[in-house]
Motif scaffolding. Structure first.
Motif, PDB file in Angstrom:
ATOM      1  N   ASP A 724      10.483   7.243  15.790  1.00 11.30           N
ATOM      2  CA  ASP A 724      10.423   6.814  14.386  1.00 11.30           C
ATOM      3  C   ASP A 724      11.286   7.692  13.488  1.00 11.30           C
ATOM      4  N   PHE A 725      11.979   8.674  14.099  1.00 10.45           N
ATOM      5  CA  PHE A 725      12.933   9.543  13.407  1.00 10.45           C
ATOM      6  C   PHE A 725      12.277  10.380  12.307  1.00 10.45           C
ATOM      7  N   GLU A 726      10.948  10.471  12.282  1.00 10.87           N
ATOM      8  CA  GLU A 726      10.287  11.247  11.243  1.00 10.87           C
ATOM      9  C   GLU A 726      10.675  12.716  11.358  1.00 10.87           C
ATOM     10  N   GLY A 727      10.930  13.324  10.218  1.00  9.97           N
ATOM     11  CA  GLY A 727      11.366  14.716  10.187  1.00  9.97           C
ATOM     12  C   GLY A 727      12.772  14.913  10.712  1.00  9.97           C
ATOM     13  N   ASP A 751      18.000  10.018   7.620  1.00 12.22           N
ATOM     14  CA  ASP A 751      17.933  10.067   6.162  1.00 12.22           C
ATOM     15  C   ASP A 751      16.596   9.503   5.708  1.00 12.22           C
ATOM     16  N   GLN A 752      16.370   9.577   4.411  1.00  7.05           N
ATOM     17  CA  GLN A 752      15.129   9.101   3.801  1.00  7.05           C
ATOM     18  C   GLN A 752      15.448   8.253   2.580  1.00  7.05           C
ATOM     19  N   GLY A 753      14.524   7.371   2.251  1.00  5.84           N
ATOM     20  CA  GLY A 753      14.696   6.553   1.072  1.00  5.84           C
ATOM     21  C   GLY A 753      14.665   7.351  -0.214  1.00  5.84           C
ATOM     22  N   GLU A 754      13.986   8.484  -0.203  1.00  3.59           N
ATOM     23  CA  GLU A 754      13.887   9.256  -1.428  1.00  3.59           C
ATOM     24  C   GLU A 754      15.210   9.909  -1.816  1.00  3.59           C
ATOM     25  N   SER A 755      16.185   9.899  -0.924  1.00  2.00           N
ATOM     26  CA  SER A 755      17.460  10.538  -1.232  1.00  2.00           C
ATOM     27  C   SER A 755      18.462   9.580  -1.863  1.00  2.00           C
ATOM     28  N   ILE A 756      18.110   8.302  -1.985  1.00  2.00           N
ATOM     29  CA  ILE A 756      19.092   7.361  -2.528  1.00  2.00           C
ATOM     30  C   ILE A 756      19.163   7.513  -4.034  1.00  2.00           C
ATOM     31  N   HIS A 757      20.303   7.136  -4.591  1.00  4.67           N
ATOM     32  CA  HIS A 757      20.494   7.220  -6.029  1.00  4.67           C
ATOM     33  C   HIS A 757      20.501   5.823  -6.621  1.00  4.67           C
ATOM     34  N   ASP A 758      20.579   5.764  -7.936  1.00  3.43           N
ATOM     35  CA  ASP A 758      20.532   4.481  -8.629  1.00  3.43           C
ATOM     36  C   ASP A 758      21.646   3.574  -8.138  1.00  3.43           C
ATOM     37  N   GLY A 759      21.280   2.330  -7.846  1.00  2.05           N
ATOM     38  CA  GLY A 759      22.237   1.350  -7.369  1.00  2.05           C
ATOM     39  C   GLY A 759      22.315   1.280  -5.860  1.00  2.05           C
ATOM     40  N   GLU A 760      22.007   2.389  -5.196  1.00  4.51           N
ATOM     41  CA  GLU A 760      22.104   2.408  -3.739  1.00  4.51           C
ATOM     42  C   GLU A 760      20.971   1.620  -3.094  1.00  4.51           C
ATOM     43  N   GLU A 761      19.903   1.353  -3.854  1.00  7.65           N
ATOM     44  CA  GLU A 761      18.787   0.618  -3.294  1.00  7.65           C
ATOM     45  C   GLU A 761      19.135  -0.827  -2.960  1.00  7.65           C
ATOM     46  N   PHE A 762      20.274  -1.304  -3.439  1.00  7.95           N
ATOM     47  CA  PHE A 762      20.684  -2.674  -3.138  1.00  7.95           C
ATOM     48  C   PHE A 762      21.360  -2.784  -1.771  1.00  7.95           C
ATOM     49  N   HIS A 763      21.752  -1.677  -1.176  1.00 13.97           N
ATOM     50  CA  HIS A 763      22.373  -1.748   0.140  1.00 13.97           C
ATOM     51  C   HIS A 763      21.853  -0.680   1.098  1.00 13.97           C
ATOM     52  N   ARG A 764      20.650  -0.170   0.799  1.00 11.24           N
ATOM     53  CA  ARG A 764      20.003   0.786   1.690  1.00 11.24           C
ATOM     54  C   ARG A 764      18.508   0.739   1.428  1.00 11.24           C
ATOM     55  N   PRO A 765      17.660   0.849   2.449  1.00 15.54           N
ATOM     56  CA  PRO A 765      16.216   0.706   2.208  1.00 15.54           C
ATOM     57  C   PRO A 765      15.632   1.884   1.430  1.00 15.54           C
ATOM     58  N   VAL A 766      14.785   1.562   0.481  1.00 13.00           N
ATOM     59  CA  VAL A 766      14.102   2.592  -0.297  1.00 13.00           C
ATOM     60  C   VAL A 766      12.976   3.215   0.526  1.00 13.00           C
ATOM     61  N   THR A 767      12.374   2.420   1.408  1.00 18.51           N
ATOM     62  CA  THR A 767      11.293   2.920   2.260  1.00 18.51           C
ATOM     63  C   THR A 767      11.667   2.731   3.722  1.00 18.51           C
ATOM     64  N   THR A 770       8.509   2.772   9.377  1.00 19.82           N
ATOM     65  CA  THR A 770       7.327   3.360  10.003  1.00 19.82           C
ATOM     66  C   THR A 770       6.190   3.531   9.003  1.00 19.82           C
ATOM     67  N   LEU A 771       6.486   4.252   7.920  1.00 21.82           N
ATOM     68  CA  LEU A 771       5.456   4.586   6.938  1.00 21.82           C
ATOM     69  C   LEU A 771       5.486   3.672   5.732  1.00 21.82           C
ATOM     70  N   GLY A 772       6.581   2.960   5.557  1.00 27.77           N
ATOM     71  CA  GLY A 772       6.726   2.161   4.339  1.00 27.77           C
ATOM     72  C   GLY A 772       6.785   3.030   3.113  1.00 27.77           C
ATOM     73  N   SER A 773       7.379   4.212   3.265  1.00 29.99           N
ATOM     74  CA  SER A 773       7.360   5.211   2.201  1.00 29.99           C
ATOM     75  C   SER A 773       8.756   5.783   1.992  1.00 29.99           C
ATOM     76  N   PRO A 774       9.096   6.168   0.765  1.00 26.08           N
ATOM     77  CA  PRO A 774      10.387   6.830   0.541  1.00 26.08           C
ATOM     78  C   PRO A 774      10.500   8.149   1.285  1.00 26.08           C
ATOM     79  N   GLN A 775       9.357   8.739   1.648  1.00 20.97           N
ATOM     80  CA  GLN A 775       9.408  10.000   2.377  1.00 20.97           C
ATOM     81  C   GLN A 775       9.618   9.785   3.876  1.00 20.97           C
ATOM     82  N   GLY A 776       9.496   8.550   4.326  1.00 12.87           N
ATOM     83  CA  GLY A 776       9.691   8.262   5.740  1.00 12.87           C
ATOM     84  C   GLY A 776      11.160   8.329   6.133  1.00 12.87           C
ATOM     85  N   TRP A 777      11.394   8.560   7.410  1.00 14.51           N
ATOM     86  CA  TRP A 777      12.756   8.756   7.919  1.00 14.51           C
ATOM     87  C   TRP A 777      13.240   7.538   8.679  1.00 14.51           C
TER      88      TRP A 777
END
Length: 1827
Positions: A724-727, A751-767, A770-777
């Motif tokens: 699940d690539f966590e950590g 990488d993690q969803g929490e590292s994306i910047h504004d606008g990047e959420e349209f071409h990269r997952p925010v979560t 595995t966890l359905g979370s921005p902190q997930g990897w």
């Protein structure tokens, strides 16, 4: 005691003694009276020891009846105690351990107690407050306490609830400091209600390990809580504490801290974390109200009218004119005023805190807005956000990063008026997110989280010592190594600027904002104020585009040793940092790891472009087997707004290195590799040494998803089953680093969803998935890097083996306008092929991917991401798993009756048999013979099997290999083979098909008698335009739906299973319907039916017909007739070629296709046409060499696609000779494109024997393909398009050469096991002694006693009571009734009225259906088991099934020791009034018995009969019964395809001596040597090396005439010419005698045909031969024994026809028998000739039996075209076919021979002891021509 304690009270508190007194009880008091407690053993205990959680009375009686006590042991909660403290960082906490204290007062390490620890460097105070007690004189308190410090103490206070004053009543002694649990008891006496405070206090210099603890607190019965009307008013909380509505007191630090602590949240009411200004200002107010330039709350209607030139907006919250917001009100003409909107003061914020709001700023002179952060303890404010000028008529969102602020703070917006303000400035919907401190937790996940010391929050280990206070009490940053951290507050710490000239400039150390507006941060990350420092790169002048600045870390030790296990993620070396990349021209920031003193090393991470005005955190896990250091490289963009900043750099679990890195090696490294360090072991080569001593496993068990070593070492360095690539954990997946990775390379990275910047959420997952979370990897290929078409690979280590059901499952995310493609490839060594792919935008969601891997060995799985045209489309995967991939282990028990026992010992469910998946691992479950009982299954590898296209739909299904033509739909490969060569069926959803168009295919007709019938199939439906796939059941023309699938079902093959049944015969129909867009391909593969699905009987002609012409003969065009067995056998039996002309025979295509037929399953066809100069096909044919001649060619169609196939096939040829060859002419040029392949298809194999592709010249080329001895085969020409809409490759003049079987060639049968008839004819061994003559002379049915004596063989002519014992057959006990023996049917004419034997006076076995029910079965089984065999043992028998239309079924099974039944054969329905022949191959991987099972039909007219059962010798032997191999002597050559020996000297002598001509194959085509220079000799001469000129007639004549023999150099070695002909090196043909000396030169370049025409050259005739000159030049007359043009060849003796020496003397008898048979045959033929001359009659074939073949496609077209009505006398054979071939029986689904019982009066044409009829004297039945 009271008096002694009074001195401790403050002087001003003496008045309290009148109302309150306290009694302290010493534990040393020895005697008690009235206050004593009497134990059950009559011991005395003081009341202070009662109900105090300690057994003081030995038997526990002092701890009983404690209901009147208020007690708390803190095991579950604080009970009724409440606590207050002076710091959020400290307080009483419930715990099981604390610094220096690991157990409660009873010594239990799991027992809870209350603990207080110091807040580093500050005075710490915390109180525990009791409920309010009523006035009492006997309130007693006892508790245990622990003091673990000299700088802290415990106190007890009493607070009188009238005056609310507190008085100390107890304090622990500091004189006798001991780190142990102690106990205290005190008695309170008060005339007023009161509360008790237990206070713990530390001084500011308390050591960090100090602790105070309390446990097992007890209030006695005299302490009574206030209730009802007696409840007193809640006392006010002492300043600056906050009073909740319930009376609970909160310290100031807990008010406005983003977390509600009061039950009703009133502590956060004045400072809510969300405010839409609808119900008030939420604590936001103007700093200087009334100065004429103010922030006010209002609605759009309240905006002053003079602003209407810039219309007031609706509020943002409700988007209406009724909503509210804060805006700037100007009603003053002052030139310089400032409006400051200040927010509420917050106590503190967490590290992830952000503030989001919506602002509105419009107007020509509206100006800007600044946002400031004000921290109470700092004198200055920090600018944290700014906007300038008119922003348009819309609300805009802004997010400001606040981060961790440990002191009270507030945020303010400042608007400056310079006297010209005209516009609207407003703010709405202010939200603070992630600002609350983490909640305390009782426990944290072990190994991955840290338990904060004071707040008791849980923090990930990776956040320890990262310069960020994540615990909010600083404990996660305690004990950290300073050399591992740098916040740049005091310089660069252990980092340094790169000084080796590898960069262009240095990082800049700064505080506050960067100089350039609209780029860089406003403040640092550490402090979050303008006082904090950080590093940044200045992108303004003098820096140039792509200039770099490099920062270098200190050195670190290797993270692990080579070959050792990588540490767990919680212990891995990790580098953490924060970066800020804001500005329209930001280029890139990269992190490298290098293990040398110079260079960059390799890239660990990179970011490109604007990432938003925020600090971002990055964790990079480091793996290095060498000492290393980290480089941070910032690269300048192409303008000045490209500043990049870094801050708070730290390392965790990394060890400093004191050495030096080696210098970079600039020389080419040697290829030697240092041997890995391994532990000593005793494992042999090919074995893997486990860590455990003496334990070894085979190398093929390493990395097979199963731990074969007890310590698991064999799976240590392998890919994990789930990841699940966590950590950032890679689970064994490896990056494939490019050889020269560019700084902006497109690479996989965690990488993690929490590292994306504004606008990047349209071409990269925010979560993550595995966890359905921005902190997930997850794993991401970031398209911000690289260029169009760049690719990056992620691969596994080599996987040694997998199980039969191994499946790769993963989730992928592909969203964005320009997303590229994702592929899964399988890699074997250096070769790889695609097994799954997806491309283009797949929407903003995670999708499932699946690849069936099955059994594979030594391979790697590769994920390949390919970048699209721009950065808008990252490729992301997560949750990659290998399901069911470990190879199965051998069971420790026998297989059950529901399992199939594989040949290798494994057991699999019966349902997995014959489903095109190798479940066993040795393919024994998919063996061709094991699967004989499965009808209708098809994998579409060659054709559509028994499935047929519908003529009532809009278009057809197509067969395809590889991927479908349309992008983003369809599979990459088929399901069967899972590689590009595999085929499947697909429906093309693009042009010219339109939405709603449908295509149908129908399966075989299944019988209504089918039971437990199921169909399985695999389908693939992926694409956004998928239509509908329907499965239907067709019966009597009516369609019944079984399954309906609509829309995208996922990009992977899926299986469905459908039960089938009907009251009538039926078919399964697949209907595909085109969807709404071209991306809608629907695919099918691997359709199978269970054995319970029975084929319906084929409709037949009138079963009462007895005409031999209608049953056996087919018409020739010349009026003669031939039998089906004589068709397609390379023999012209008709005399006019009728019997061969539709077989796909030799063909010039001038008069049609000669039986060569196109496959109905192809995308396009071989087309019959003529030449065309302008088209893509050849300009002329080969036969006539003009434009009117015909040939077949690949047609270039408008919708043709690369890879399309066209197949042209022959009929099934019976048999070919050992010399059989196929020659043809082909044309492939740069215009006439294509690939041509020649395939040979037999029952079990499909083999390629020839192919050509690409430009072969602008002319016709000849090809010759040896076919040799084959039986029951097809020839197939496959044409393949090389490009879209291309074609033109052509074929012409197909010719079979020497293919007719030659009966005069001894031992030249196709198979060693063949039986050689007395006539020399070859018959397959399984047709011998089957009660049916297959040899024309009947010799295959002679001497059959050894066959009929085998167990289970039976003619049923014995005693009715003894047949089971005689035949070695047994009635089964698990059936419904028994088989019977009889001489005739009980219900004629619906059963046999005679048995099968020729005399008809024998018996047969039958089932009587009259007394039975529908579906009742009777079984009879062979008593003795046969040895295990597959495809060798043949069962032959005759059966009779004729009755009502409700006829039952007859089935044959093999059953192994475990009871599993394998169906080998089945039939149902009526078969006519005749005995039918069946020849069934029996197979079982274990010893088996044979079951004959009859099932009763629907009425009494469904009897079934059996007779003349026999087995082949292979059934008993368990293997092929073949002669011993024949050998030739040492000086002989054994012919390759015939049992013949010739002298070895005859090999490659240019003359074929073997019957199969193999002695002249693989010989050199030219004699060695070169032709010497040819000058100085006249025309007609040849010059030798010594300048001797010889007549050129001596050139290439096989005699060396030059001194060194050079006159034979370069001549064709294999070209043989007849006597008198010349070998000509300039021509492929010989020069015939009549063209010699004809004054026309035919042989260049030496004119040898015109040389020496009038003389004999010297020594021309050799070996005493004499020369004579004639009209065609010199000729030799040779001495006996010599031949050749020059008498130079010694004559060979008559070719040996004797077989080679046999090692088995049994063969002598075989050949003697053959010789005798041939003599008898000659005698018989002579007698027949004499008889025919005497009686003028034609010999006729015996016709006592009506032979027919079932399910043989070779005769489908023949029988359809045949005329069944013949004129009298038209049924006689052409005399040339009198010794025709025996009939090859189709052994499956089953072959049958029909015996017409009405023809019994005909005599047999050969003697057979099995039959009672004697042969006639002449051995032939001659009929008068007048008859």
């Amino acid at each position: 005691m009271i008096t002694s304690r009074m001195a401790m009270f403050p002087p001003g508190s003496l008045w309290l003694l009148l109302a309150f007194s306290v009694l302290f009880i010493s534990e040393s008091v020895g005697a008690w009276s009235a206050e004593e407690f009497t134990c059950s053993q009559e011991l005395c205990q003081h009341d202070g020891h009662v109900c105090d959680f300690t057994d003081d009375s030995v038997n526990g009686s002092d701890e009983q009846n404690c209901t009147k006590y208020q007690r708390c042991d803190f095991e579950n909660e604080f009970c009724d105690l409440i606590q207050i403290s002076n710091s959020v960082l400290s307080g009483w906490i419930r715990t099981v351990n604390s610094p220096g204290l690991k157990h409660d007062h009873k010594g239990n390490t799991s027992g809870h107690f209350l603990s207080l620890v110091p807040s580093g460097g500050n005075r710490t105070t915390a109180d525990l407050i009791s409920p309010i007690f009523l006035p009492s004189q006997t309130c007693q308190l006892s508790f245990y306490y622990y003091v673990g410090t000299k700088h802290g103490h415990l106190q007890v206070f009493v607070q009188n609830n009238v005056q609310h004053e507190m008085t100390e009543v107890w304090k622990n002694s500091t004189l006798s400091f001991e780190e142990t649990w102690s106990r205290t008891v005190m008695m309170f006496s008060s005339n007023h209600s009161f509360q008790v405070h237990i206070r713990g206090e530390f001084s500011a210099d308390t050591e960090a390990s100090g602790v105070l603890a309390v446990d097992d607190l007890s209030f006695g019965p005299g302490c009574v809580n206030t209730t009802g009307n007696d409840v007193l008013s809640v006392p006010a909380c002492p300043p600056p504490w906050f009073a909740c509505d319930t009376g609970e007191c909160l310290e100031e630090r807990k008010v406005c801290d983003f977390t509600p602590h009061c039950p009703h949240g009133e502590d956060e009411a004045s400072c809510p974390s969300e405010c839409d200004f609808e119900n008030g200002s939420c604590g936001w107010s103007d700093l200087t109200p009334g100065d004429g330039f103010d922030w006010v709350r209002g609605s759009p209607a309240e905006v002053p009218t003079h602003y209407f030139g810039n219309p007031a907006p609706p509020d943002h919250s409700t988007n209406s004119s009724e909503g509210h917001f804060m805006f700037v009100w100007k009603n003053s003409s002052s030139l310089y005023t400032k409006a400051v909107l200040r927010g509420p003061t917050f106590a503190q914020s967490a590290s992830g805190c952000t503030m989001t709001f919506w602002h509105y700023n419009i107007g020509i002179s509206v100006g800007g807005i600044d946002m400031y952060l004000r921290v109470n303890e700092l004198a200055s404010t920090t600018l944290i956000w700014r906007t300038l000028f008119d922003q348009g008529t819309q609300w805009k969102q802004a997010t400001v990063q606040l981060g961790r602020i440990a002191q009270p703070f507030s945020v303010a917006l400042a608007k400056i008026n310079i006297g010209m303000f005209d516009g609207i400035s407003a703010i709405d919907d202010v939200t603070f997110r992630n600002c609350s401190i983490p909640p305390p937790m009782a426990e944290c996940p072990s190994g991955t989280h840290f338990h904060c010391t004071r707040t008791r929050a849980c923090v990930e280990n990776v956040k320890l010592c990262d310069l960020v206070d994540d615990c909010e009490d600083g404990s996660d940053e305690e004990g950290c190594l300073p050399e591992m951290q740098c916040n740049f507050e005091d310089g660069l710490c252990n980092w340094r600027q790169e000084d080796g000239g590898a960069d262009a400039f240095d990082w800049t150390h700064i505080s506050g904002s960067t100089p350039t507006y609209n780029t860089g941060p406003w403040r640092d990350h550490t402090l979050g104020t303008l006082l904090g420092h950080y590093l940044y790169i200045e992108s303004s002048t003098p820096q140039q585009f792509k200039d770099t600045a490099v920062l270098v870390s200190r050195l670190f030790q290797p993270t692990h040793q080579r070959g050792m296990e990588t540490p767990a993620s919680s212990q891995r070396c990790v580098f953490r940092f924060h970066y800020h990349m804001f500005g329209p021209h930001v280029f890139c920031l990269a992190v490298y790891l290098r293990a040398t003193a110079t260079g960059k090393g390799y890239m660990l991470w990179v970011r490109y472009g604007d990432q938003g005005d925020m600090w971002h955190r990055k964790n990079i896990y480091i793996n290095s087997v060498k000492p290393f250091q980290i480089l941070i490289e910032g690269t300048v963009g192409d303008d000045f707004t490209g500043d990049i900043a870094i801050d708070d750099l730290s390392f965790l679990n990394c060890e400093p290195y004191d050495g030096e890195l080696p210098k970079q090696n600039t020389t080419t490294p040697s290829l030697t590799t240092q041997a890995p360090s391994v532990q000593p072991h005793t494992c042999t080569d090919g074995m893997f040494a486990c860590q455990a001593h003496g334990e070894c496993v085979a190398h093929d068990k390493v990395c097979n998803f199963r731990q074969d070593c007890s310590d698991g070492l064999d799976e240590l360095n392998c890919v994990k089953e789930q990841c699940d690539f966590e950590g950032g954990e890679m689970c064994g997946w490896e990056y494939v680093q490019p050889s020269s990775a560019a700084t902006h390379a497109f690479l996989w990275s965690p990488d993690q969803g929490e590292s994306i910047h504004d606008g990047e959420e349209f071409h990269r997952p925010v979560t993550d998935h595995t966890l359905g979370s921005p902190q997930g990897w997850y794993l991401c290929a970031d398209s911000s890097n690289g260029g169009y078409g760049h690719s990056t690979d992620l691969q596994t280590p080599i996987i040694s083996s997998t199980g039969p059901l191994c499946t790769l499952v993963f989730w992928y995310y592909m969203s964005g306008f320009t997303v590229g493609s994702l592929q899964v490839l399988l890699k074997h060594r250096n070769a790889s092929h695609e097994v799954w792919s997806q491309s283009g935008n797949q929407g903003n969601k995670w999708r499932r991917g699946e690849v069936f891997l099955g059994l594979l060995n030594n391979f790697q799985v590769v994920f390949r991401a390919k970048r699209g045209i721009s950065y808008m489309g990252d490729l992301v995967i997560d949750d990659v798993g290998f399901l069911h991939c470990s190879p199965p282990l051998l069971p420790g028990r026998p297989c059950t009756s529901e399992q199939y026992a594989c040949m290798n010992g494994h057991c699999i469910p019966e349902d997995n048999l014959c489903d095109f998946i190798n479940h066993c691992g040795d393919n024994s479950d998919e063996d061709h013979y094991i699967c004989k009982g499965f009808s209708g299954h098809c994998n579409f590898e060659f054709d559509m099997c028994s499935w047929r296209q519908s003529k009532e739909d809009d278009f057809d299904w197509l067969i395809k290999a590889g991927s479908t033509p349309t992008v983003s739909t369809g599979p990459s490969n088929d399901h069967t083979l899972r590689d590009p060569s595999g085929h499947y069926l697909y429906l093309e959803g693009s042009f010219p098909q339109a939405a709603g168009d449908s295509a149908r295919i129908s399966g075989p007709v299944l019988s209504r008698r089918s039971s437990q019938c199921k169909m399985r199939f695999y389908f693939h439906m992926s694409g956004d335009g998928i239509g509908t796939l329907s499965v239907l059941r067709s019966s009597h023309g009516v369609l019944h739906p079984l399954l309906n699938l609509t829309g995208d079902q996922g990009n992977y093959w899926q299986m469905r299973e459908i039960p089938l049944s009907d009251v009538a015969d039926f078919q399964v129909v697949f209907e595909g319907q085109v969807g709404r867009s071209p991306k809608g391909d629907i695919c099918l593969d691997d359709i199978t039916f269970s054995p319970g699905c029975l084929l319906a009987p084929a409709p037949s002609a009138d079963s009462h017909s007895t005409s031999p012409a209608s049953a056996e003969f087919l018409p020739c065009d010349n009026g003669h007739h031939f039998t089906p067995r004589q068709a397609c056998d390379f023999v012209d039996d008709c005399g006019d070629g009728t019997d061969e002309k539709h077989c796909g025979t030799s063909c010039s295509f001038e008069n049609g296709r000669c039986g060569w037929e196109n496959s109905l399953a192809d995308n396009f066809d071989w087309t019959l046409g003529v030449g065309s100069v302008k088209g893509s096909r050849p300009p002329s044919d080969h036969t006539l060499a003009n434009e009117t001649g015909h040939f077949v060619y690949l047609e270039a169609t408008p919708v043709g696609l690369k890879g399309d196939k066209a197949q042209m096939r022959s009929s099934v040829w019976k048999e070919s000779s050992a010399t059989c060859k196929l020659s043809f002419w082909y044309y492939i040029s740069h215009v006439s494109l294509g690939t041509i392949r020649v395939l040979i298809k037999t029952e079990n194999n499909l083999t390629e024997v020839w192919n050509r592709s690409g430009h072969q010249g602008n002319y016709w080329n000849r090809a010759e393909v040896p076919l040799r001895q084959l039986r029951n085969f097809e020839v197939i020409f496959v044409g393949i398009r090389l490009r879209d809409v291309s074609g033109g490759a052509a074929l012409d003049d197909l010719e079979y050469i020497d293919c007719a079987p030659n009966l005069s060639d001894p031992g030249s049968c196709p198979a060693d096991t063949d039986f050689i008839c007395h006539s020399g004819q070859c018959v397959e061994s399984h047709l011998v002694c089957d009660n049916k003559a297959d040899c024309a002379d009947g010799s295959d049915e002679l001497d059959c006693e050894h066959i009929f004596g085998l167990p289970g063989s039976c003619a049923f002519n014995g005693d009715d009571e003894q047949w089971e014992e005689t035949c070695q057959l047994a009635q089964n006990s698990d059936d419904d009734f028994d088989w019977r023996m009889s001489r005739r049917s009980a219900l004629p004419p619906l059963g046999p009225y005679v048995d099968h034997s020729p005399g008809g006076d024998g018996k047969f076995l039958y089932i009587d259906s009259a007394p039975q029910r529908d579906g009742d079965v009777a079984k009879v089984t062979t008593k003795s088991p046969f040895p295990a065999s597959v495809g060798l043992c043949h069962l032959r028998f005759w059966f009779y099934m004729q009755g009502s239309d409700r006829m039952g079924t007859l089935k044959i099974f093999t059953v192994g020791p475990n009871g599993t039944k394998l169906q080998m054969w089945a039939t149902t329905g009526n078969h006519g009034y005749q005995w039918m022949y069946a020849n069934v191959i029996l197979s079982n991987p274990a010893p088996f018995r044979v079951i004959f099972q009859g099932e009763v039909g629907g009425d009494m007219w469904t009897n079934i009969a059996l007779d003349d059962i026999s087995f082949t010798p292979e059934c008993v032997a368990g293997g092929p019964v073949t002669p011993q191999p024949l050998t030739c002597s040492a000086d002989q050559y054994q012919c390759a395809y015939a049992h013949q020996c010739i002298p070895r000297s005859w090999r490659c002598d240019g003359e074929p001596d073997c019957v199969d001509k193999s002695d002249e194959e693989s010989c050199s085509s030219l004699l060695p040597g070169t032709v010497p220079p040819q000058d100085g000799c006249s025309v007609g001469q040849y010059r030798c090396l010594n300048a001797l000129c010889l007549p050129s007639i001596l050139r290439c004549d096989g005699v060396a005439d030059c001194p060194d023999g050079e006159d034979e150099n370069g001549c064709a070695a294999l070209q043989q010419c007849d006597l008198g002909e010349l070998v000509c090196e300039g021509s492929p043909a010989c020069i015939p005698l009549q063209r010699r000396c004809d004054r026309s030169t035919d042989c260049l370049p030496f004119h040898s045909d015109e040389s020496s025409c009038h003389e004999c050259p010297p020594l021309y005739c050799l070996n005493s031969g004499s020369c004579i000159v004639g009209r065609h030049g010199p000729a030799c007359t040779c001495h006996p024994g010599w031949t050749g043009n020059r008498c130079h060849v010694k004559e060979k003796p008559f070719p040996s026809t004797a077989a080679p020496e046999a090692e088995d003397p049994y063969l002598d008898a075989v050949y003697v028998g053959i010789a005798i048979g041939l003599l008898l045959l000659v005698a018989g033929v002579a007698v027949c000739v004499l008889a025919s001359c005497a009686k003028r009659c034609y010999p006729s074939k015996p016709s006592t039996m009506n032979y027919g073949m079932m399910d043989d496609p070779a005769f489908d077209r023949r029988t359809e075209a045949a005329t069944h009505e013949r004129a009298a006398g038209a049924g006689y054979l052409n005399p040339i076919s009198s010794d025709g071939w025996g009939l090859p029986i189709s052994v499956y689904p089953w072959g049958r021979e029909a015996e017409n019982t009405a023809q019994k009066e005909h005599k047999l044409s050969f003697p057979n002891p099995l039959y009672s009829y004697p042969p006639d004297a002449g051995g032939a039945d001659c009929t008068s021509s007048e008859a």
